[in-house]
Each structure stands twice: as structure tokens, then as C-alpha cells.
Design a protein around this motif. Structure first.
Motif, PDB file in Angstrom:
ATOM      1  N   ARG A   1      10.953  11.487  -9.171  1.00 30.46           N
ATOM      2  CA  ARG A   1      10.695  11.458 -10.387  1.00 30.46           C
ATOM      3  C   ARG A   1       9.490  11.023 -10.988  1.00 30.46           C
ATOM      4  NH1 ARG A   1      15.505  11.074 -13.379  1.00 30.46           N
ATOM      5  NH2 ARG A   1      13.910  11.518 -15.179  1.00 30.46           N
ATOM      6  N   ILE A   2       8.792  10.060 -10.151  1.00 30.98           N
ATOM      7  CA  ILE A   2       7.591   9.540 -10.361  1.00 30.98           C
ATOM      8  C   ILE A   2       6.532  10.203  -9.383  1.00 30.98           C
ATOM      9  CG2 ILE A   2       6.127   7.886 -10.615  1.00 30.98           C
ATOM     10  CD1 ILE A   2       8.050   6.173 -11.569  1.00 30.98           C
ATOM     11  N   GLU A   3       5.516  11.023  -9.685  1.00 30.18           N
ATOM     12  CA  GLU A   3       4.581  11.676  -8.691  1.00 30.18           C
ATOM     13  C   GLU A   3       4.310  10.695  -7.894  1.00 30.18           C
ATOM     14  OE1 GLU A   3       0.659  14.790  -8.530  1.00 30.18           O
ATOM     15  OE2 GLU A   3       1.674  13.931 -10.536  1.00 30.18           O
ATOM     16  N   ALA A   4       4.051  10.774  -6.389  1.00 28.19           N
ATOM     17  CA  ALA A   4       3.410  10.217  -5.539  1.00 28.19           C
ATOM     18  C   ALA A   4       1.925  10.163  -5.641  1.00 28.19           C
ATOM     19  CB  ALA A   4       3.928  10.456  -3.975  1.00 28.19           C
ATOM     20  N   GLY A   5       1.396   8.890  -5.572  1.00 26.72           N
ATOM     21  CA  GLY A   5      -0.139   8.833  -5.885  1.00 26.72           C
ATOM     22  C   GLY A   5      -0.654   8.829  -7.169  1.00 26.72           C
TER      23      GLY A   5
ATOM     24  N   ASP B   1       0.933  -1.255  -0.009  1.00 28.62           N
ATOM     25  CA  ASP B   1       0.084  -0.009   0.014  1.00 28.62           C
ATOM     26  C   ASP B   1       0.870   1.220  -0.088  1.00 28.62           C
ATOM     27  OD1 ASP B   1      -2.057  -1.846   0.205  1.00 28.62           O
ATOM     28  OD2 ASP B   1      -2.094  -1.633   2.360  1.00 28.62           O
ATOM     29  N   ARG B   2       2.003   1.229   0.740  1.00 30.33           N
ATOM     30  CA  ARG B   2       2.924   2.327   0.835  1.00 30.33           C
ATOM     31  C   ARG B   2       3.557   2.771  -0.604  1.00 30.33           C
ATOM     32  NH1 ARG B   2       8.723   1.534   3.129  1.00 30.33           N
ATOM     33  NH2 ARG B   2       9.867   3.251   2.454  1.00 30.33           N
ATOM     34  N   LEU B   3       3.734   1.664  -1.355  1.00 30.83           N
ATOM     35  CA  LEU B   3       4.410   1.710  -2.682  1.00 30.83           C
ATOM     36  C   LEU B   3       3.323   2.209  -3.546  1.00 30.83           C
ATOM     37  CD1 LEU B   3       6.416  -1.314  -3.969  1.00 30.83           C
ATOM     38  CD2 LEU B   3       7.048   0.767  -3.433  1.00 30.83           C
ATOM     39  N   ALA B   4       2.003   1.952  -3.381  1.00 31.73           N
ATOM     40  CA  ALA B   4       0.898   2.496  -4.303  1.00 31.73           C
ATOM     41  C   ALA B   4       0.792   4.016  -4.092  1.00 31.73           C
ATOM     42  CB  ALA B   4      -0.369   1.740  -4.018  1.00 31.73           C
ATOM     43  N   ARG B   5       0.969   4.418  -2.691  1.00 35.02           N
ATOM     44  CA  ARG B   5       0.914   5.740  -2.318  1.00 35.02           C
ATOM     45  C   ARG B   5       2.109   6.749  -2.839  1.00 35.02           C
ATOM     46  NH1 ARG B   5      -0.141   3.546   2.772  1.00 35.02           N
ATOM     47  NH2 ARG B   5       1.821   4.521   3.290  1.00 35.02           N
ATOM     48  N   GLU B   6       3.221   6.104  -2.735  1.00 32.84           N
ATOM     49  CA  GLU B   6       4.493   6.818  -2.965  1.00 32.84           C
ATOM     50  C   GLU B   6       4.846   6.794  -4.424  1.00 32.84           C
ATOM     51  OE1 GLU B   6       7.555   5.370  -0.292  1.00 32.84           O
ATOM     52  OE2 GLU B   6       6.464   6.108   1.330  1.00 32.84           O
ATOM     53  N   GLY B   7       4.257   5.999  -5.293  1.00 31.38           N
ATOM     54  CA  GLY B   7       4.525   5.714  -6.837  1.00 31.38           C
ATOM     55  C   GLY B   7       3.260   5.967  -7.510  1.00 31.38           C
TER      56      GLY B   7
END
Length: 586
Positions: free
Chosen positions: A301-305, A60-66
Motif C-alpha cells: 500500500r505504501i511504496e517502498a523507499g 534502516d529496513r523500515l525506511a527502505r521498505e516504507g
């Protein structure tokens, strides 16, 4: 859209050019890639996808941060998804047709993500399940990985203190297999902290057998789940904890901003459980069999969320990661996938109007169906007698077949599927042979599941999955045979892995005019090894095997056939045969 087989020579030229240009380009500025894939974890096996009874805080954190991909597709089963991820090409095009009998093997001339990144100076490591060929040069070391710790088969028999392969050598391990694989991946990251690396971590959980440490299992039993689901969810949470270990180490080494982290799964869930109300699960060509999570994180580089709503697939990962890393693709390498880097970096949109194809083999026969076509609006499916059409915008659960209301759409998509299938299966029905004689592989194992059988010989398990063996030996005409491609003539010592309840079995091993014999001179019939399964497994259980030396054979170069024939037996069911191993005699 014909796609020519890529040329390995282009990789050699690319590597030479990159070495010469390395000082100018600043190789150290290229990002690392951590590519994590789980086995049989479905779209719904993540809390942030609406499953409140499962704990996956790191995913879930990866999905939020990436970035989160909303409609990302793979193949319905393991090996085809892996071949497409590795090559950027539909699996049938690579030679990968199914999951066993050697049909999972990818053609060695395919160019993999490891070869592409390795040519650019990356350290390349694989930690987990390969499932795209057990024989060099189709194994991980032959397909571009410098480091390999794991196994090549479709599944592994036991997850506790499991024997694994480390760069061609069997090693004993201690602990739960997901933890052990993570330890190896962490060591690889540490060793390569000062150079760019590609770490591919294809965990084998939550694939069966359903084994998981008590703490994880007990947690989900306490939430009211049956034993199978509790084991699966426990295995997923254990993967989540290990994914956290990987992220923590990358951050502790100061590599987070220099590392692209990718998380996905290889097919739909291995059971009927929560999957976002989609129809189908593993092995189905409906939405639930192939739509899976994909999260991509690259801090700064990749917007979080961020979300990517457009259609995307496993075939897109190689071109996308190469694009993100600034790694050039070899000239002449033509892919089915496209780069999604602009959508991830915010420099352009993802491709729209795409048509994605799905196929599922049900065995050795090369059947065109089950198959499916996915567009932005439609899913055309053929799992039974005919095609069904679903409007995915209005009916995401595929409850109502609307083919009769949109016959032109159904005909158009069916014609597209048939043309695609004819294209990607060109040459796929060529004979499959096990390569023997490469200097890099002086020992070659011929597994039972890659043989043909005659007489009363049959698989011990129902379907001949990985690690199965041949039983039923006891009468004239009992035989197993393997098709070989001997790349260099030579003399080979033949060793058979057997069990026998009584002595007196005599076997003949032959290839052309060369023959040798072996006799079982003592009983060896051990019980199965202890197996901490939470529920009974569908695969065979593991047992020890006795090596039976059958002497030597001279094999001539070229196509060959090696056969094991029963000469004499003390009675029915006199022998089980797990494999034949050929040791090159120098």
C-alpha cells in the motif's frame, strides 16, 4: 484557530454505530497498527541518517521498505510529544505542560487514538512509558487502552528486573526492560491475531539512567565512544533488535500486509552527539531538539523507499492512522493535525505551506518562551532574550540570524506564535487536582513530586523528577500537601511510604476537619538498591520504602487538600517521604 474540547459522548455514539455496522463493513479488513516510539533517540541516532558508527539495521529496513519523512517534528521533551501523538492536538491544548509535578497530565476529556480505534472494534494495548498522567481517568486504562504493561512516570529507576504495572497491578519482571516490554507486546499481538489491533510500544530507552547489557555496551566502547554515548548507542541497538522481533512475529503470523508499522522518536537526542549537523538537542526549540525520524511501512500500500519532503508533525499521526485504517473520527473532534494518508498512499500530495509551532516549558511557570515557528523556509526561535530568524533552506544548521535582514518575516511569525500560544493555553493555568474516589481506582497514590512543600521540606533530587521524594523533615512547620478532587465522599485508609534513621517521628495527616496521626516506631534507613548505571545519573536512585499506616480519614466530595505535618522528630533530617496512598474503605 480555536479548538473546542472534544466530546466523549461522540465516541459512545460512534462505537454503537460501528457495532451495528460491523458485519457490513468487514471489520477484519481494517489494518493493524504497530506504533513504536523511542525515548530521547535523536534524528542522528539511526545509521541511514548518516551515522556509520551505529548499527540500526531494522530501523534502516523500515525506511527502505516504507516511507521516510524528511522533515518530521515533535516537541522538545517527552510528555508533550506523547500528548500530541495520542490526541492529534498541540500538547498545551491537552493540558500537558511539562514533564513532572503533575504538569505532564493530559485532561481526561481528551480523546486519544486508543479511544478512537477502540470505538472501531480494535484491541488496544500500550507497552512502555505513558507519561501523560498517573491517576485515573488520565492513565492508560482511563484513556482507552484495554491492556497496559509499563509505567506512567517520566522515567523508570532501573532497567534490569524492573517492577512494572500490568493493568493496574504491580508485577515483578526478569530481564532487561526493553526485552520485557517487547515480550508483552508480542503476547498481545498473538492474542489478537484474528482481530484488528493497535499496539502502541513507547520504549523508555535510550532515556537515562544509562543501563544496557554488556554485549551492547562493549561493542560501542570498542568503537571508541565515551561511556555515556556507548550506553546510549547500545540501548538504541537493543531497541533495534526488539523492533526486529516485533516485525518477525508479525510476518510469521502472516500479518505483514495487514499491518501499518510506524517508527518515530519523541524529541532530539539526550546529549551532544551526532545529529545531522542540526543546532540543538533535547529541550531545545531549535531544529535539532524537535526534528526526528518517522518511518511508515505498509507492504503493498505504501511504496517502498518513498520520501515525504513536506513538513509534518506528531499532531498528524492520529488523523493519518485513522485515515489509513478507515476508522472514522467522532463528530466534533477538532484537531491541529492533518491526514498525511494521501501522500503515503500516492493518491495526493502532502499539505504545503504549513506553519508549525514549538514550545518548551522550563518548570511550573507558564512562560510563553522558549518557543519557535517553523515554515517551509524559515525557523523563528526565541530561547534567549529575543527572537532569531534562520533561513533553513540556505542555513540548515542555523548559524546566522537574519532577523535584521527580514524584519517583516520575523514580525509576522512572532505575531503568529503569540496568537497561537494565547489560543492553546486557554484555561491551562487552572488548578490541578488529583482525582480520588473513582470506583475504577479504589487506591490512589499521591507522589511526592505532585505536592507543595513548606518549612525545610525539599526534594531529595535537584529538580523533583519522577520517583523523587521529600527530605529535610525535622522542625516545626515542615509540611507537604496535595490538592485533591474527591469525586465521591468516603473513608480512606492512609499509608505513607517513608524511611527514617531513628524512631520517634510523629506525623499528622489532615484534610479539612478530619485528622489522623502516625508514629514511626522503628528505624528503617536502607541503602539504595543496586543500580547498574554506566555513568552517574541525574535522577535519584531507588531505595526501599516502609509503609506507615496512618489510620483512616473521611474525605468529603469536592475540592480538598490533604496535608502531612511534622508533629515531632528526634532530630534534623528525621524522615524521607516518597508518597501517600489512599485506600478506599468499602
Amino acid at each position: 484557530m480555536p479548538i473546542a474540547p472534544p466530546a466523549r459522548a461522540a465516541l459512545c455514539l460512534l462505537a454503537m454505530g460501528l457495532v451495528l455496522a460491523g458485519a457490513v463493513r468487514g471489520q477484519e479488513t481494517r489494518p493493524n497498527v504497530l506504533l513504536v516510539m523511542t525515548d530521547d533517540q535523536g534524528w542522528g541516532d539511526v545509521r541511514s541518517h548518516g551515522n556509520p558508527l551505529l548499527d540500526t539495521p531494522v530501523m534502516d529496513r523500515l525506511a527502505r521498505e516504507g516511507a521516510r519523512f524528511e522533515r518530521f517534528y515533535v516537541s522538545p521533551v517527552c510528555a508533550p510529544s506523547r500528548a500530541s501523538l495520542l490526541t492529534g492536538r498541540y500538547s498545551l491544548r491537552t493540558g500537558t505542560q511539562w514533564v513532572t509535578y503533575g504538569l505532564e497530565t493530559m485532561r481526561p476529556e481528551e480523546v486519544t487514538i486508543a479511544e478512537v480505534f477502540g470505538a472501531a472494534g480494535y484491541a488496544t494495548g500500550l507497552f512502555g512509558k505513558w507519561h501523560n498522567g498517573s491517576h485515573y481517568p488520565s492513565d492508560p486504562l482511563g484513556q482507552g487502552f484495554d491492556t497496559f504493561v509499563g509505567f506512567s512516570a517520566g522515567h523508570w529507576n532501573n532497567y534490569v528486573d524492573a517492577p512494572l504495572v500490568a493493568n493496574g497491578r504491580e508485577v515483578e519482571t526478569r530481564g532487561f526492560i526493553t526485552d520485557v516490554l517487547t515480550d508483552s507486546a508480542l503476547a498481545f499481538v498473538e492474542r489478537n491475531r484474528d482481530r484488528p489491533f493497535l499496539a502502541y510500544v513507547p520504549y523508555n530507552a535510550p532515556h537515562s539512567p544509562f543501563q544496557v547489557p554488556d554485549a551492547y555496551f562493549d561493542r560501542y566502547k570498542a568503537r571508541g565512544f565515551d561511556d555515556r554515548t556507548a550506553a546510549v548507542y547500545g540501548m538504541v541497538e537493543n531497541v533495534d533488535d526488539n523492533l526486529g522481533r516485533l516485525l518477525d512475529r508479525i510476518e510469521a503470523l502472516g500479518l505483514a500486509e495487514r499491518t501499518v508499522v510506524v517508527f518515530l522518536t519523541d524529541n532530539g537526542p539526550n546529549g551532544d552527539r551526532f545529529n545531522g549537523h542540526m543546532r540543538g538537542f533535547k529541550a531545545s526549540v531549535h531544529e535539532g531538539g524537535s526534528r526526528v525520524p518517522l518511518f511508515v511501512r505498509w507492504p503493498g500500500r505504501i511504496e517502498a523507499g518513498a520520501t515525504v519532503p513536506e513538513l509534518a508533525a506528531h499532531i498528524d499521526l492520529l488523523p493519518t492512522l485513522a485515515d489509513l485504517a478507515g476508522v472514522p473520527l467522532p463528530a466534533g473532534l477538532v484537531l491541529d493535525g492533518v491526514s498525511l494518508a494521501p501522500a503515503l498512499l500516492g493518491t495526493g500530495p502532502a499539505p504545503t505551506g504549513r506553519t508549525l509551532f514549538t514550545h518548551h516549558s522550563r518548570g511550573a511557570d507558564l512562560e510563553p518562551y522558549p518557543g519557535a515557528v517553523r515554515t517551509d523556509r524559515w525557523r523563528l526561535v526565541r530561547e534567549g532574550a529575543g527572537w532569531e530568524l534562520f533561513d533553513m533552506a540556505a542555513d540548515p544548521s542555523e548559524a546566522v540570524d537574519v532577523a535584521a535582514h527580514h524584519p517583516d518575516v520575523a514580525r509576522r511569525l512572532a505575531a503568529a506564535y503569540d496568537a497561537w500560544f494565547a489560543d492553546v493555553t486557554r484555561g491551562l493555568d487552572a488548578p490541578r487536582r488529583i482525582p480520588v474516589g473513582f470506583p475504577e481506582a479504589p487506591v490512589v497514590t499521591l507522589p511526592a513530586v505532585e505536592s507543595t512543600q513548606a518549612g525545610g521540606v525539599r526534594y531529595a533530587g535537584e529538580s523533583g523528577w519522577a520517583n523523587d521524594w521529600l527530605t529535610g523533615w525535622g522542625a516545626d512547620g515542615d509540611r507537604a500537601a496535595w490538592a485533591l478532587d474527591v469525586v465521591e465522599a468516603g473513608v480512606y485508609r492512609v499509608v505513607l511510604d517513608v524511611t527514617a534513621p531513628a524512631p520517634g517521628v510523629r506525623l499528622r495527616v489532615a484534610s479539612g476537619a478530619a485528622t489522623t496521626e502516625a508514629v514511626v516506631d522503628r528505624a528503617f534507613d536502607p541503602p539504595f538498591l543496586p543500580s547498574p548505571d554506566r555513568v552517574p545519573r541525574g535522577e535519584v536512585y531507588a531505595k526501599p520504602w516502609m509503609p506507615l499506616d496512618a489510620g483512616t480519614l473521611r474525605l468529603g466530595a469536592g475540592p480538598a487538600r490533604l496535608a502531612v505535618d511534622l508533629v515531632a522528630a528526634p532530630g534534623p533530617d528525621a524522615l524521607d517521604l516518597h508518597a501517600v496512598t489512599l485506600h478506599r474503605v468499602r
